[in-house]
Motif scaffolding. Sequence first.
Motif, short mmCIF file in Angstrom:
data_model
loop_
_atom_site.label_atom_id
_atom_site.label_comp_id
_atom_site.label_asym_id
_atom_site.label_seq_id
_atom_site.Cartn_x
_atom_site.Cartn_y
_atom_site.Cartn_z
N GLU A 55 0.83 -1.21 0.00
CA GLU A 55 0.00 0.00 0.00
C GLU A 55 0.86 1.26 0.00
N GLU A 56 1.92 1.25 0.77
CA GLU A 56 2.79 2.42 0.81
C GLU A 56 3.47 2.66 -0.54
N ALA A 57 3.83 1.59 -1.22
CA ALA A 57 4.43 1.72 -2.55
C ALA A 57 3.43 2.31 -3.54
N ILE A 58 2.19 1.84 -3.47
CA ILE A 58 1.13 2.35 -4.35
C ILE A 58 0.89 3.84 -4.08
N ILE A 59 0.77 4.17 -2.81
CA ILE A 59 0.50 5.57 -2.44
C ILE A 59 1.65 6.48 -2.84
N GLY A 60 2.88 5.97 -2.77
CA GLY A 60 4.03 6.76 -3.20
C GLY A 60 3.93 7.15 -4.66
N VAL A 61 3.49 6.23 -5.51
CA VAL A 61 3.33 6.52 -6.94
C VAL A 61 2.22 7.55 -7.15
N ILE A 62 1.09 7.35 -6.49
CA ILE A 62 -0.04 8.27 -6.67
C ILE A 62 0.30 9.66 -6.14
N ARG A 63 0.92 9.72 -4.98
CA ARG A 63 1.28 11.01 -4.39
C ARG A 63 2.25 11.78 -5.30
N ALA A 64 3.19 11.07 -5.91
CA ALA A 64 4.15 11.74 -6.79
C ALA A 64 3.48 12.31 -8.04
N ALA A 65 2.48 11.59 -8.55
CA ALA A 65 1.83 12.01 -9.79
C ALA A 65 0.63 12.92 -9.56
N ARG A 66 -0.09 12.71 -8.46
CA ARG A 66 -1.33 13.43 -8.18
C ARG A 66 -1.34 13.87 -6.71
#
Length: 268
Positions: A55-66
């Motif tokens: 989940e933290e890996a997923i959120i890292g990608v989303i946070r960086a892009a959006r």
Amino acid sequence: MRGVIDDHVATGDAEVATAAALAGADVVRAKYGGHLTRIDKGGGDFATDADVEAEEAIIGVIRAARPADALLGEEGGQRGAAGTERRWLVDPLCGTLNYAVGHMLVAVNVALRGGPAAVADPFTREVFSTDGRTAWLRHEGADTPLVPTSATRLVDVNLDPPFPGAPAFRATDLLAHPTFVARFRPRVVSTTLALAWVAAGRRAAYVTDGGDLSENVHFAAGIALCRAAGCVVTGIDGRPVGRGARGLVVAADAATHEVLMSVIRSGG
């Protein structure tokens, strides 16, 4: 809810969903077979450190892009303003029990509320994605359209408790009904990867009990995929999903859906 997402960002959001799902899948695959720390959620449910790290890996990608978007994660809960229209729904490891006992039938689900979504299979390295209009499978760098078909006659049925529809609806009664037995062959995968399989033509249908699952982190990505692929998607009560419907009946075509609904309405 399609209108929530502006068309000019839909393709970019689909790529964000795909990248996020792949990031989660990388964690799930890397931790498979190793020592897992279980986190008790009560009622027999649990997460593992693989769920949390994915989940933290997923959120890292989303946070960086959006960075301005809100998120709802299966493990971490709400992040950002709950009322915002742009909210990502994240299920980092659907099929935790399967995974914890060494089975590879799991999924990583990422969906933007009302828009693009992706479902990753960590072990086949397939990603099923949608921009909210079309749906495709990405594997080994190639994209192919998702084309649902009922040819397999395989129907996945979720048998995990709780059973809120009982006694009016019991999945076990559905499996024993003569019409179901004559037309279909049941499967129990215990992961919403099965929804992606309906969209891809690997399953004829998927049935689960439950409440309104339209914004449920487990189901949102699979529902988006199936809708974009052209599947028939309703609740087990036949109502449109997202309008107070209960559970899901997702079928590759109208004929399959009609048969399943007739069995359900007859009381299983």
